[in-house]
Design a protein around this motif. Structure first.
Motif, PDB file in Angstrom:
ATOM      1  N   GLU A  37       1.080  -0.786   0.146  1.00  0.00           N
ATOM      2  CA  GLU A  37      -0.041   0.061  -0.168  1.00  0.00           C
ATOM      3  C   GLU A  37       0.735   1.223   0.302  1.00  0.00           C
ATOM      4  OE1 GLU A  37      -2.438  -0.254   3.094  1.00  0.00           O
ATOM      5  OE2 GLU A  37      -4.511  -1.491   2.586  1.00  0.00           O
ATOM      6  N   GLY A  38       0.605   2.100  -0.916  1.00  0.00           N
ATOM      7  CA  GLY A  38       1.426   3.656  -0.894  1.00  0.00           C
ATOM      8  C   GLY A  38       2.475   3.171  -1.668  1.00  0.00           C
ATOM      9  N   SER A  39       2.607   2.793  -2.282  1.00  0.00           N
ATOM     10  CA  SER A  39       4.008   2.044  -3.278  1.00  0.00           C
ATOM     11  C   SER A  39       3.023   1.750  -5.275  1.00  0.00           C
ATOM     12  CB  SER A  39       4.538   1.329  -2.668  1.00  0.00           C
ATOM     13  OG  SER A  39       4.013  -0.396  -3.541  1.00  0.00           O
ATOM     14  N   PHE A  40       3.565   1.807  -5.797  1.00  0.00           N
ATOM     15  CA  PHE A  40       3.909   1.768  -7.390  1.00  0.00           C
ATOM     16  C   PHE A  40       3.683   0.184  -7.979  1.00  0.00           C
ATOM     17  CE2 PHE A  40       5.093   5.654  -7.040  1.00  0.00           C
ATOM     18  CZ  PHE A  40       4.571   6.443  -7.883  1.00  0.00           C
ATOM     19  N   TYR A  41       3.844  -0.607  -6.612  1.00  0.00           N
ATOM     20  CA  TYR A  41       3.717  -2.017  -7.432  1.00  0.00           C
ATOM     21  C   TYR A  41       2.610  -2.993  -6.387  1.00  0.00           C
ATOM     22  CZ  TYR A  41       8.555  -0.811  -8.172  1.00  0.00           C
ATOM     23  OH  TYR A  41       9.965  -0.159  -8.655  1.00  0.00           O
ATOM     24  N   GLY A  42       2.583  -4.726  -7.485  1.00  0.00           N
ATOM     25  CA  GLY A  42       1.084  -4.643  -6.957  1.00  0.00           C
ATOM     26  C   GLY A  42       1.558  -6.785  -6.315  1.00  0.00           C
ATOM     27  N   ILE A  43       0.792  -6.940  -5.981  1.00  0.00           N
ATOM     28  CA  ILE A  43       0.867  -7.630  -4.828  1.00  0.00           C
ATOM     29  C   ILE A  43       2.005  -9.065  -5.589  1.00  0.00           C
ATOM     30  CG2 ILE A  43      -0.074 -10.068  -3.715  1.00  0.00           C
ATOM     31  CD1 ILE A  43      -2.382  -8.184  -3.213  1.00  0.00           C
ATOM     32  N   ARG A  62      13.371   0.933  -0.601  1.00  0.00           N
ATOM     33  CA  ARG A  62      12.590   2.706   0.597  1.00  0.00           C
ATOM     34  C   ARG A  62      11.351   2.559   1.052  1.00  0.00           C
ATOM     35  NH1 ARG A  62      15.486   6.146  -3.971  1.00  0.00           N
ATOM     36  NH2 ARG A  62      17.864   6.236  -3.589  1.00  0.00           N
ATOM     37  N   HIS A  63      10.538   2.458   0.247  1.00  0.00           N
ATOM     38  CA  HIS A  63       9.368   1.761   1.286  1.00  0.00           C
ATOM     39  C   HIS A  63       8.784   0.523   1.481  1.00  0.00           C
ATOM     40  CE1 HIS A  63       4.692   1.371   0.821  1.00  0.00           C
ATOM     41  NE2 HIS A  63       5.092   0.185   0.544  1.00  0.00           N
ATOM     42  N   VAL A  64       9.215  -0.577   1.743  1.00  0.00           N
ATOM     43  CA  VAL A  64       9.371  -1.280   2.577  1.00  0.00           C
ATOM     44  C   VAL A  64      10.572  -1.568   3.869  1.00  0.00           C
ATOM     45  CG1 VAL A  64      10.402  -3.719   3.372  1.00  0.00           C
ATOM     46  CG2 VAL A  64       9.568  -3.085   1.124  1.00  0.00           C
ATOM     47  N   ASP A  65      11.242  -0.531   3.939  1.00  0.00           N
ATOM     48  CA  ASP A  65      12.364   0.368   4.432  1.00  0.00           C
ATOM     49  C   ASP A  65      11.472   0.664   5.775  1.00  0.00           C
ATOM     50  OD1 ASP A  65      14.301  -1.696   4.415  1.00  0.00           O
ATOM     51  OD2 ASP A  65      15.242  -0.076   4.001  1.00  0.00           O
ATOM     52  N   ARG A  66      10.965   2.031   5.268  1.00  0.00           N
ATOM     53  CA  ARG A  66       9.891   3.349   5.816  1.00  0.00           C
ATOM     54  C   ARG A  66       8.515   1.806   6.629  1.00  0.00           C
ATOM     55  NH1 ARG A  66      10.473   6.022   1.510  1.00  0.00           N
ATOM     56  NH2 ARG A  66       8.330   5.502   0.355  1.00  0.00           N
ATOM     57  N   ARG A  67       7.387   0.821   5.938  1.00  0.00           N
ATOM     58  CA  ARG A  67       6.689   0.200   6.703  1.00  0.00           C
ATOM     59  C   ARG A  67       7.248  -0.222   7.989  1.00  0.00           C
ATOM     60  NH1 ARG A  67       2.081  -0.251   4.132  1.00  0.00           N
ATOM     61  NH2 ARG A  67       1.265  -0.783   6.025  1.00  0.00           N
ATOM     62  N   LEU A  68       8.569  -1.013   7.659  1.00  0.00           N
ATOM     63  CA  LEU A  68       8.276  -1.774   8.215  1.00  0.00           C
ATOM     64  C   LEU A  68       9.559  -1.226   9.664  1.00  0.00           C
ATOM     65  CD1 LEU A  68       9.319  -4.980   6.073  1.00  0.00           C
ATOM     66  CD2 LEU A  68       7.361  -4.695   7.323  1.00  0.00           C
ATOM     67  N   GLY A  69       9.762  -0.504   8.979  1.00  0.00           N
ATOM     68  CA  GLY A  69      11.202   0.302   9.935  1.00  0.00           C
ATOM     69  C   GLY A  69      12.463  -0.514  10.314  1.00  0.00           C
ATOM     70  N   THR A  70      12.808  -0.705   8.883  1.00  0.00           N
ATOM     71  CA  THR A  70      13.835  -1.707   9.202  1.00  0.00           C
ATOM     72  C   THR A  70      15.627  -0.525   8.632  1.00  0.00           C
ATOM     73  OG1 THR A  70      13.149  -2.184   6.758  1.00  0.00           O
ATOM     74  CG2 THR A  70      13.181  -4.448   8.640  1.00  0.00           C
ATOM     75  N   GLY A  72      16.876   1.087   6.535  1.00  0.00           N
ATOM     76  CA  GLY A  72      17.418   0.968   5.934  1.00  0.00           C
ATOM     77  C   GLY A  72      17.834  -0.451   5.409  1.00  0.00           C
ATOM     78  N   PHE A  73      17.638  -1.447   5.731  1.00  0.00           N
ATOM     79  CA  PHE A  73      18.233  -2.633   5.190  1.00  0.00           C
ATOM     80  C   PHE A  73      18.211  -2.990   4.246  1.00  0.00           C
ATOM     81  CE2 PHE A  73      17.857  -7.623   5.087  1.00  0.00           C
ATOM     82  CZ  PHE A  73      18.130  -7.643   5.709  1.00  0.00           C
ATOM     83  N   PHE A  74      17.279  -3.129   3.497  1.00  0.00           N
ATOM     84  CA  PHE A  74      16.579  -3.637   2.151  1.00  0.00           C
ATOM     85  C   PHE A  74      17.356  -2.479   1.048  1.00  0.00           C
ATOM     86  CE2 PHE A  74      13.611  -5.394   4.622  1.00  0.00           C
ATOM     87  CZ  PHE A  74      13.536  -7.069   5.043  1.00  0.00           C
ATOM     88  N   GLU A  75      17.498  -1.541   1.175  1.00  0.00           N
ATOM     89  CA  GLU A  75      17.915  -0.767   0.300  1.00  0.00           C
ATOM     90  C   GLU A  75      18.771  -0.992  -0.115  1.00  0.00           C
ATOM     91  OE1 GLU A  75      18.439   4.126  -0.728  1.00  0.00           O
ATOM     92  OE2 GLU A  75      17.266   3.785   0.625  1.00  0.00           O
ATOM     93  N   ARG A  76      20.159  -0.545   1.362  1.00  0.00           N
ATOM     94  CA  ARG A  76      21.085  -1.056   0.748  1.00  0.00           C
ATOM     95  C   ARG A  76      21.369  -2.624   0.387  1.00  0.00           C
ATOM     96  NH1 ARG A  76      20.790   0.494   6.884  1.00  0.00           N
ATOM     97  NH2 ARG A  76      20.815  -1.430   7.407  1.00  0.00           N
ATOM     98  N   ARG A  77      20.839  -3.672   1.253  1.00  0.00           N
ATOM     99  CA  ARG A  77      20.851  -4.942   0.606  1.00  0.00           C
ATOM    100  C   ARG A  77      20.359  -5.353  -1.290  1.00  0.00           C
ATOM    101  NH1 ARG A  77      22.911  -4.330   4.632  1.00  0.00           N
ATOM    102  NH2 ARG A  77      23.722  -6.009   5.770  1.00  0.00           N
ATOM    103  N   CYS A  78      19.465  -3.908  -2.059  1.00  0.00           N
ATOM    104  CA  CYS A  78      19.609  -4.260  -3.116  1.00  0.00           C
ATOM    105  C   CYS A  78      20.368  -4.065  -3.579  1.00  0.00           C
ATOM    106  CB  CYS A  78      18.856  -2.846  -3.401  1.00  0.00           C
ATOM    107  SG  CYS A  78      17.428  -3.220  -3.505  1.00  0.00           S
ATOM    108  N   GLY A  79      21.580  -3.332  -3.665  1.00  0.00           N
ATOM    109  CA  GLY A  79      23.607  -3.223  -3.926  1.00  0.00           C
ATOM    110  C   GLY A  79      23.484  -4.848  -4.387  1.00  0.00           C
ATOM    111  N   GLU A  80      23.787  -5.594  -3.280  1.00  0.00           N
ATOM    112  CA  GLU A  80      24.058  -6.989  -3.366  1.00  0.00           C
ATOM    113  C   GLU A  80      23.269  -7.601  -4.069  1.00  0.00           C
ATOM    114  OE1 GLU A  80      24.360  -8.366   0.800  1.00  0.00           O
ATOM    115  OE2 GLU A  80      25.083  -6.223   1.737  1.00  0.00           O
ATOM    116  N   ALA A  81      22.304  -7.850  -3.760  1.00  0.00           N
ATOM    117  CA  ALA A  81      21.956  -8.879  -4.302  1.00  0.00           C
ATOM    118  C   ALA A  81      22.122  -8.437  -6.471  1.00  0.00           C
ATOM    119  CB  ALA A  81      20.267  -8.095  -4.306  1.00  0.00           C
ATOM    120  N   ARG A  82      21.741  -7.221  -6.673  1.00  0.00           N
ATOM    121  CA  ARG A  82      21.950  -6.711  -8.287  1.00  0.00           C
ATOM    122  C   ARG A  82      23.339  -6.905  -8.434  1.00  0.00           C
ATOM    123  NH1 ARG A  82      21.843  -1.486  -6.966  1.00  0.00           N
ATOM    124  NH2 ARG A  82      19.886  -1.865  -7.590  1.00  0.00           N
ATOM    125  N   GLU A  83      24.561  -6.744  -7.621  1.00  0.00           N
ATOM    126  CA  GLU A  83      25.476  -7.537  -7.932  1.00  0.00           C
ATOM    127  C   GLU A  83      25.563  -8.759  -7.911  1.00  0.00           C
ATOM    128  OE1 GLU A  83      28.489  -6.171  -4.620  1.00  0.00           O
ATOM    129  OE2 GLU A  83      27.954  -4.012  -5.159  1.00  0.00           O
TER     130      GLU A  83
END
Length: 292
Positions: A37-43, A62-70, A72-83
């Motif tokens: 909810e509040g993002s541009f993505y679907g289920i 970034r949206h997930v980090d805000r909703r889950l209070g993590t 910046g965990f998932f934003e930082r890990r995006c780069g690792e997954a991409r690599e």
């Protein structure tokens, strides 16, 4: 509620963080629907991330980090997954690597080199030698491992994506490596064709003017997204998603397939060429030069 034992640290990076996302979401008591909810993505998109089938876009992270209070965990890990996904590949190829996993059909035209999805390791090494790349041997082997991993698409039981390829006849007639290795390369393609995983057609060397003469092309279709085209030169590649241009590429590719040899005749040519390489009937480059 999820438990930590569900997080398998031996999994690949995208799979690992997908499972971590699910753990954090369930720990917070959120459904997939509430989390997006509040993002541009679907289920469906989020579910595929949790199952390691998609990488997470930075804006969604970034949206997930805000909703889950993590924090910046998932934003930082995006780069690792991409690599992890790009290991052995150039950065501009990243979108295609992800797209191949979701595609229902892939069509490819190869005028100057066999496509990466069909290459054997010796063929890859021959291409790197021809380019005189400055990489160390271990760096080249990393690239080869990455390319070979792409072909795992053909090991999936559900038979997707369906892969159709048009090869210029010169690719199966002229060798870039010793005859026995070239025979193994062509045997590999023939085996994929016989398994029903690849639909290969040969464009005869004397076919004259034909569509897509100016370069290669890969066309990808999806169930849940618009089609995509990828074109590549020696040191650069880019994707095309403009509907008008994609339609033009589709028309050219369809006309090219119509100009190519039928499937059965193409397979016979590939097998005949493999047998000739195996029996040493193809002259090597030095012999051809002397004959000229």
């Amino acid at each position: 509620m999820a438990t930590r034992k569900e997080i398998d640290g031996s999994a690949g990076v995208p799979q690992f963080y997908g499972k971590e996302l699910r753990y954090k979401r369930e720990e917070a008591g959120l459904t997939l629907e509430r989390l997006v909810e509040g993002s541009f993505y679907g289920i469906t998109f989020l579910s595929e991330i949790e199952h390691g089938k998609r990488s997470m876009p930075v804006d969604l992270a970034r949206h997930v980090d805000r909703r889950l209070g993590t924090d910046g965990f998932f934003e930082r890990r995006c780069g690792e997954a991409r690599e992890a996904r790009l290991k052995g590949h150039t950065p501009y190829f990243g979108r295609v690597l992800e797209a191949e996993q979701r595609a229902t059909t892939i069509g490819e035209w190869a005028p100057t080199a066999l496509p990466g999805l069909l290459q054997t390791a010796p063929y890859m090494r021959a291409l790197f030698r021809g380019e005189w790349t400055p990489e160390l041997p271990e760096q080249i082997e990393t690239k080869i491992t990455g390319r070979l991993a792409r072909a795992e698409l053909f090991a999936k039981d559900h038979g997707k994506p369906e892969y159709a390829v048009v090869l210029h006849e010169s690719l199966v007639r002229l060798s870039v490596m010793p005859g026995p290795e070239m025979a193994e390369q062509l045997d590999h393609i023939a085996a994929l064709v016989k398994r029903g995983r690849v639909f290969a057609q040969i464009l005869p060397w004397n076919s004259g003017p034909h569509p897509l003469m100016l370069g290669n092309a890969m066309l990808l279709d999806f169930n849940d997204a618009p089609p995509l085209v990828y074109v590549e030169s020696q040191h650069h590649g880019h994707t095309v998603d403009d509907p008008r241009l994609v339609k033009q590429y589709r028309r050219s590719y369809d006309l090219l397939r119509a100009a190519a040899m039928p499937l059965d005749a193409s397979l016979a040519l590939i097998e005949d060429a493999a047998e000739e390489f195996r029996n040493g009937k193809h002259p090597d480059r030095l012999q051809r030069r002397d004959l000229a």
